[in-house]
Design a protein around this motif. Structure first.
Motif, PDB file in Angstrom:
ATOM      1  N   LEU A  87     -11.596 151.131  23.069  1.00 41.88           N
ATOM      2  CA  LEU A  87     -12.376 151.529  21.901  1.00 41.88           C
ATOM      3  C   LEU A  87     -12.931 150.345  21.113  1.00 41.88           C
ATOM      4  N   ASP A  88     -12.195 149.250  21.066  1.00 40.45           N
ATOM      5  CA  ASP A  88     -12.632 148.117  20.251  1.00 40.45           C
ATOM      6  C   ASP A  88     -13.484 147.122  21.048  1.00 40.45           C
ATOM      7  N   TYR A  89     -13.983 147.550  22.206  1.00 31.96           N
ATOM      8  CA  TYR A  89     -14.828 146.672  23.014  1.00 31.96           C
ATOM      9  C   TYR A  89     -16.284 146.794  22.589  1.00 31.96           C
ATOM     10  N   GLY A  90     -17.016 145.713  22.779  1.00 35.34           N
ATOM     11  CA  GLY A  90     -18.433 145.685  22.443  1.00 35.34           C
ATOM     12  C   GLY A  90     -19.048 144.412  22.990  1.00 35.34           C
ATOM     13  N   ILE A  91     -20.199 144.040  22.473  1.00 32.54           N
ATOM     14  CA  ILE A  91     -20.908 142.842  22.931  1.00 32.54           C
ATOM     15  C   ILE A  91     -20.912 141.784  21.836  1.00 32.54           C
ATOM     16  N   GLU A  92     -20.575 140.579  22.221  1.00 31.64           N
ATOM     17  CA  GLU A  92     -20.530 139.462  21.273  1.00 31.64           C
ATOM     18  C   GLU A  92     -21.736 138.543  21.481  1.00 31.64           C
ATOM     19  N   LEU A 121     -23.677 155.405  24.656  1.00 31.70           N
ATOM     20  CA  LEU A 121     -22.659 154.358  24.513  1.00 31.70           C
ATOM     21  C   LEU A 121     -23.019 153.093  25.291  1.00 31.70           C
ATOM     22  N   THR A 122     -23.867 153.213  26.304  1.00 32.06           N
ATOM     23  CA  THR A 122     -24.219 152.032  27.096  1.00 32.06           C
ATOM     24  C   THR A 122     -25.004 151.003  26.290  1.00 32.06           C
ATOM     25  N   ALA A 123     -25.437 151.365  25.096  1.00 28.92           N
ATOM     26  CA  ALA A 123     -26.160 150.409  24.243  1.00 28.92           C
ATOM     27  C   ALA A 123     -25.303 149.179  23.964  1.00 28.92           C
ATOM     28  N   THR A 124     -23.991 149.386  23.805  1.00 30.30           N
ATOM     29  CA  THR A 124     -23.078 148.259  23.583  1.00 30.30           C
ATOM     30  C   THR A 124     -21.995 148.194  24.651  1.00 30.30           C
ATOM     31  N   ARG A 125     -22.044 149.123  25.626  1.00 31.24           N
ATOM     32  CA  ARG A 125     -21.030 149.159  26.676  1.00 31.24           C
ATOM     33  C   ARG A 125     -21.681 149.207  28.067  1.00 31.24           C
TER      34      ARG A 125
END
Length: 301
Positions: free
Chosen positions: A125-130, A85-89
């Motif tokens: 849950l809806d968090y990520g990288i922009e 999950l750390t790929a985008t978190r």
């Protein structure tokens, strides 16, 4: 990219290796909501009560904490899922790397901490990288160290993060020091690790046609570590540090990097070396981890 590489246009990308991709005219948003939901459900935490931070700031983990042994196979599966999950978190990078230290003979306390991280994911849950369009592809680095943070062997945790335009790449790792290091020396080692990564990223970016003409700024919150890197007189006093770390000065002289002071309060990499409570949300935003609901135009993931 079709002007530079031979490729076929298959339309917009929506999913890739478990990652969701949202694309608009102004940004690209990467997330792993679907994967995170599967992980939470797999380990019996569906619809669980969420928490605000991945770790309790006042709590320290160690190998022998007095609690009973737990299911080692399940624990390893949880930690493995968190690491993916750390790929985008990157906001759970420190928690995941900390838990990974106890893969052998984990305790119930370790398991409880791992499930707390899943409860944090449940609430974000809806968090990520922009990644925003129109940003210059300028590489900027941040390095930090948690001196003697390990309860078991007093080793230090080093970390570094890099921004490219509006995107963020981050890592955290445990550094095994063969000698006792001071705070400044631990920060110096962290800066050296960041320098090594910066040199590699500069090489990769040049291949993609994004050559970094100026030296890559690496922000550090320890003035003594910066002085050690810039002034050769300090090298005679730090000969006990492996010479492989002293190449940082060569990179500065070659104008490949520039070591710059940054206040601890605004240091992005601080979230990668220790658990925090009061500043966690602030640092998470600086790290580039955001909710899809807060994006311009608001999108659903």
């Amino acid at each position: 990219m079709m002007q530079h590489y031979e490729m076929s246009d298959l339309g917009l990308l929506y999913h890739f290796l478990g990652m969701g991709v949202l694309q608009t005219d102004k940004h690209i948003f990467l997330h792993q909501k679907k994967y995170a939901l599967k992980v939470i459900e797999k380990f019996g935490l569906k619809d669980c009560k969420s928490v605000v931070t991945p770790l309790v700031a006042s709590e320290r983990l160690c190998k022998e904490d007095g609690s009973e042994a737990t299911n080692e196979s399940e624990y390893r599966q949880i930690v493995g899922s968190l690491l993916y999950l750390t790929a985008t978190r990157p906001d759970i990078m420190f928690a995941s790397s900390l838990l990974a230290r106890f893969m052998h003979n984990p305790t119930r306390k370790h398991m409880g901490t791992a499930k707390r991280v899943l409860r944090y994911i449940q609430g974000t849950l809806d968090y990520g990288i922009e990644f925003r369009t129109g940003k210059s592809a300028t590489l900027i680095g941040y390095c930090d160290s948690d001196w003697a943070g390990s309860e078991d062997d007093r080793r230090s945790t080093s970390s570094y993060a890099f921004t490219l335009g509006s995107g963020m790449f981050s890592w955290a790792s445990i550094k095994q020091n063969t000698v006792a290091l001071s705070t400044a020396e631990a920060e110096y080692v962290s800066a050296a690790e960041a320098t090594s990564q910066a040199k590699w990223l500069r090489f990769v970016l040049e291949d993609f046609g994004e050559e970094q003409v100026e030296g890559t700024p690496i922000l550090c919150d320890n003035t003594s570590a910066i002085a050690m890197a810039k002034n050769p007189i300090f090298h005679q006093k730090t000969r006990h540090i492996s010479r492989k770390f002293h190449f940082i000065r060569e990179a500065i002289q070659a104008k490949e990097i520039e070591l710059i002071y940054c206040k601890t309060e605004d240091h992005i990499a601080d979230i990668l070396t220790k658990a925090s409570k009061d500043r966690f949300v602030y640092l998470r935003d600086l790290l580039g981890v955001k909710s899809a609901k807060g994006l311009e135009g608001s999108v659903d993931v």
